[in-house]
Scaffold this motif. Structure first.
Motif, PDB file in Angstrom:
ATOM      1  N   LYS A 167      41.534  28.727  29.732  1.00 18.59           N
ATOM      2  CA  LYS A 167      42.658  29.430  30.352  1.00 18.59           C
ATOM      3  C   LYS A 167      42.779  30.847  29.797  1.00 18.59           C
ATOM      4  CE  LYS A 167      47.591  29.037  31.304  1.00 18.59           C
ATOM      5  NZ  LYS A 167      48.811  28.244  31.129  1.00 18.59           N
ATOM      6  N   GLU A 168      42.647  31.005  28.490  1.00 20.67           N
ATOM      7  CA  GLU A 168      42.720  32.324  27.862  1.00 20.67           C
ATOM      8  C   GLU A 168      41.573  33.223  28.318  1.00 20.67           C
ATOM      9  OE1 GLU A 168      44.894  31.054  23.666  1.00 20.67           O
ATOM     10  OE2 GLU A 168      42.704  30.939  23.830  1.00 20.67           O
ATOM     11  N   ILE A 169      40.397  32.637  28.484  1.00 19.32           N
ATOM     12  CA  ILE A 169      39.236  33.398  28.970  1.00 19.32           C
ATOM     13  C   ILE A 169      39.483  33.868  30.396  1.00 19.32           C
ATOM     14  CG2 ILE A 169      36.790  33.226  29.603  1.00 19.32           C
ATOM     15  CD1 ILE A 169      36.502  31.289  27.160  1.00 19.32           C
ATOM     16  N   ILE A 170      40.040  32.991  31.225  1.00 25.73           N
ATOM     17  CA  ILE A 170      40.345  33.358  32.614  1.00 25.73           C
ATOM     18  C   ILE A 170      41.368  34.494  32.636  1.00 25.73           C
ATOM     19  CG2 ILE A 170      41.451  32.549  34.752  1.00 25.73           C
ATOM     20  CD1 ILE A 170      40.172  29.758  34.099  1.00 25.73           C
ATOM     21  N   LEU A 171      42.408  34.386  31.838  1.00 25.47           N
ATOM     22  CA  LEU A 171      43.436  35.433  31.792  1.00 25.47           C
ATOM     23  C   LEU A 171      42.867  36.766  31.312  1.00 25.47           C
ATOM     24  CD1 LEU A 171      46.402  33.318  30.391  1.00 25.47           C
ATOM     25  CD2 LEU A 171      46.373  34.492  32.612  1.00 25.47           C
ATOM     26  N   ALA A 172      42.058  36.735  30.264  1.00 25.73           N
ATOM     27  CA  ALA A 172      41.463  37.965  29.734  1.00 25.73           C
ATOM     28  C   ALA A 172      40.519  38.609  30.755  1.00 25.73           C
ATOM     29  CB  ALA A 172      40.723  37.680  28.432  1.00 25.73           C
ATOM     30  N   THR A 173      39.745  37.783  31.432  1.00 27.76           N
ATOM     31  CA  THR A 173      38.820  38.287  32.446  1.00 27.76           C
ATOM     32  C   THR A 173      39.587  38.850  33.631  1.00 27.76           C
ATOM     33  OG1 THR A 173      37.179  36.648  31.771  1.00 27.76           O
ATOM     34  CG2 THR A 173      36.862  37.676  33.926  1.00 27.76           C
ATOM     35  N   ALA A 174      40.617  38.138  34.067  1.00 22.12           N
ATOM     36  CA  ALA A 174      41.428  38.607  35.188  1.00 22.12           C
ATOM     37  C   ALA A 174      42.093  39.944  34.853  1.00 22.12           C
ATOM     38  CB  ALA A 174      42.475  37.562  35.556  1.00 22.12           C
ATOM     39  N   LEU A 175      42.601  40.061  33.646  1.00 20.12           N
ATOM     40  CA  LEU A 175      43.223  41.318  33.223  1.00 20.12           C
ATOM     41  C   LEU A 175      42.241  42.474  33.355  1.00 20.12           C
ATOM     42  CD1 LEU A 175      45.450  43.021  31.834  1.00 20.12           C
ATOM     43  CD2 LEU A 175      44.501  42.259  29.649  1.00 20.12           C
ATOM     44  N   LYS A 176      41.078  42.298  32.809  1.00 23.54           N
ATOM     45  CA  LYS A 176      40.044  43.335  32.850  1.00 23.54           C
ATOM     46  C   LYS A 176      39.703  43.706  34.294  1.00 23.54           C
ATOM     47  CE  LYS A 176      35.097  43.798  31.760  1.00 23.54           C
ATOM     48  NZ  LYS A 176      34.593  43.686  33.121  1.00 23.54           N
ATOM     49  N   LEU A 177      39.468  42.709  35.128  1.00 23.31           N
ATOM     50  CA  LEU A 177      39.057  42.965  36.509  1.00 23.31           C
ATOM     51  C   LEU A 177      40.188  43.533  37.364  1.00 23.31           C
ATOM     52  CD1 LEU A 177      36.748  39.879  37.145  1.00 23.31           C
ATOM     53  CD2 LEU A 177      36.065  42.271  36.782  1.00 23.31           C
ATOM     54  N   PHE A 178      41.405  43.055  37.172  1.00 28.00           N
ATOM     55  CA  PHE A 178      42.529  43.587  37.940  1.00 28.00           C
ATOM     56  C   PHE A 178      42.761  45.062  37.606  1.00 28.00           C
ATOM     57  CE2 PHE A 178      44.489  39.108  38.262  1.00 28.00           C
ATOM     58  CZ  PHE A 178      43.948  38.900  39.520  1.00 28.00           C
TER      59      PHE A 178
ATOM     60  N   GLU B 298      49.513  33.332  41.764  1.00 30.34           N
ATOM     61  CA  GLU B 298      50.035  32.649  40.579  1.00 30.34           C
ATOM     62  C   GLU B 298      49.396  33.214  39.315  1.00 30.34           C
ATOM     63  OE1 GLU B 298      49.697  28.231  38.787  1.00 30.34           O
ATOM     64  OE2 GLU B 298      50.570  28.299  40.805  1.00 30.34           O
ATOM     65  N   LEU B 299      48.114  33.507  39.374  1.00 28.21           N
ATOM     66  CA  LEU B 299      47.398  34.107  38.240  1.00 28.21           C
ATOM     67  C   LEU B 299      47.956  35.504  37.946  1.00 28.21           C
ATOM     68  CD1 LEU B 299      45.099  34.343  36.151  1.00 28.21           C
ATOM     69  CD2 LEU B 299      43.556  34.882  38.047  1.00 28.21           C
ATOM     70  N   ILE B 300      48.188  36.286  38.985  1.00 24.32           N
ATOM     71  CA  ILE B 300      48.727  37.642  38.821  1.00 24.32           C
ATOM     72  C   ILE B 300      50.099  37.596  38.153  1.00 24.32           C
ATOM     73  CG2 ILE B 300      49.631  39.632  40.118  1.00 24.32           C
ATOM     74  CD1 ILE B 300      47.258  39.113  42.128  1.00 24.32           C
ATOM     75  N   PHE B 301      50.979  36.693  38.624  1.00 27.85           N
ATOM     76  CA  PHE B 301      52.313  36.567  38.035  1.00 27.85           C
ATOM     77  C   PHE B 301      52.255  36.024  36.608  1.00 27.85           C
ATOM     78  CE2 PHE B 301      53.760  36.714  42.490  1.00 27.85           C
ATOM     79  CZ  PHE B 301      54.776  37.653  42.371  1.00 27.85           C
ATOM     80  N   ALA B 302      51.392  35.053  36.367  1.00 27.17           N
ATOM     81  CA  ALA B 302      51.275  34.476  35.022  1.00 27.17           C
ATOM     82  C   ALA B 302      50.840  35.552  34.021  1.00 27.17           C
ATOM     83  CB  ALA B 302      50.287  33.317  35.022  1.00 27.17           C
ATOM     84  N   LEU B 303      49.889  36.367  34.415  1.00 26.32           N
ATOM     85  CA  LEU B 303      49.409  37.438  33.545  1.00 26.32           C
ATOM     86  C   LEU B 303      50.513  38.465  33.296  1.00 26.32           C
ATOM     87  CD1 LEU B 303      46.918  38.374  32.027  1.00 26.32           C
ATOM     88  CD2 LEU B 303      46.097  39.428  34.136  1.00 26.32           C
ATOM     89  N   TYR B 304      51.262  38.782  34.316  1.00 27.20           N
ATOM     90  CA  TYR B 304      52.369  39.729  34.171  1.00 27.20           C
ATOM     91  C   TYR B 304      53.403  39.205  33.173  1.00 27.20           C
ATOM     92  CZ  TYR B 304      56.545  42.419  35.235  1.00 27.20           C
ATOM     93  OH  TYR B 304      57.669  43.192  35.127  1.00 27.20           O
TER      94      TYR B 304
END
Length: 188
Positions: free
Chosen positions: A5-16, A49-55
């Protein structure tokens, strides 16, 4: 070691931050995170949901940082200055996270999140502003308006500092001067 989950969040942050919300497919996030797309959807049912969770995760990290460093928890000019300095410090120390918050706040997602953000009584700046208005330390204006003035000042200062090669001493001078300018606008 980060979990999936942390890897997904970190990757999503970078890509977004690099490609924007619409320019980042969940398949690309899963690929760069080295997880199956189904695994990503086990943690986050939708891209939104991923976008909001990261925010919310980044917002909590920033708020925790600020609260730990606030020198005064009284309702005073010093507490506003401490909050201002802490926020600018966090933004400079976490430029990718800060960029994500800015990106989110200028997207349609922000309008969806706005009612829950403004109603969070524990948000340090909202609480301080409301209390400052209540005791007539600052002008009797809507909390969200004064909050907007704060964030605009911090945003402009952040981007000015990262765009210029300034010594730490010069950065601190600018931060203090920017706060004084802001304080003159809001003090009662």
């Amino acid at each position: 070691m980060m979990n999936k989950k942390e890897i997904i969040l970190a990757t999503a942050l970078k890509l977004f931050v690099e490609n924007g919300f619409h320019g980042t497919a969940t398949a690309k996030i899963a690929q760069e995170a080295s997880v199956a797309t189904g695994t990503l959807f086990n943690y986050f049912r939708t891209k939104d949901e991923l976008i909001f969770a990261l925010y919310h995760l980044i917002l909590k990290e920033m708020d925790d940082f600020i609260l730990e460093r606030m020198e005064s928890h009284s309702i005073s000019k010093e507490s506003f200055e401490s909050l201002f300095l802490s926020t600018v410090s966090w933004s400079l120390a976490n430029p990718v996270h800060y960029h994500y918050l800015q990106q989110f706040s200028h997207s349609p997602y922000f309008k969806v999140a706005l009612p829950t953000i403004e109603n969070q009584e524990e948000h340090p700046l909202f609480v301080l502003i409301k209390n400052g208005i209540d005791i007539v330390l600052i002008k009797q204006l809507p909390v969200s308006f004064i909050y907007s003035l704060f964030t605009a000042q911090i945003n402009g200062l952040h981007y000015y500092i990262i765009s210029n090669d300034l010594s730490n001493e010069k950065q601190m001078e600018l931060i203090k001067e920017a706060f004084e300018m802001l304080w003159k606008m809001i003090e009662d």
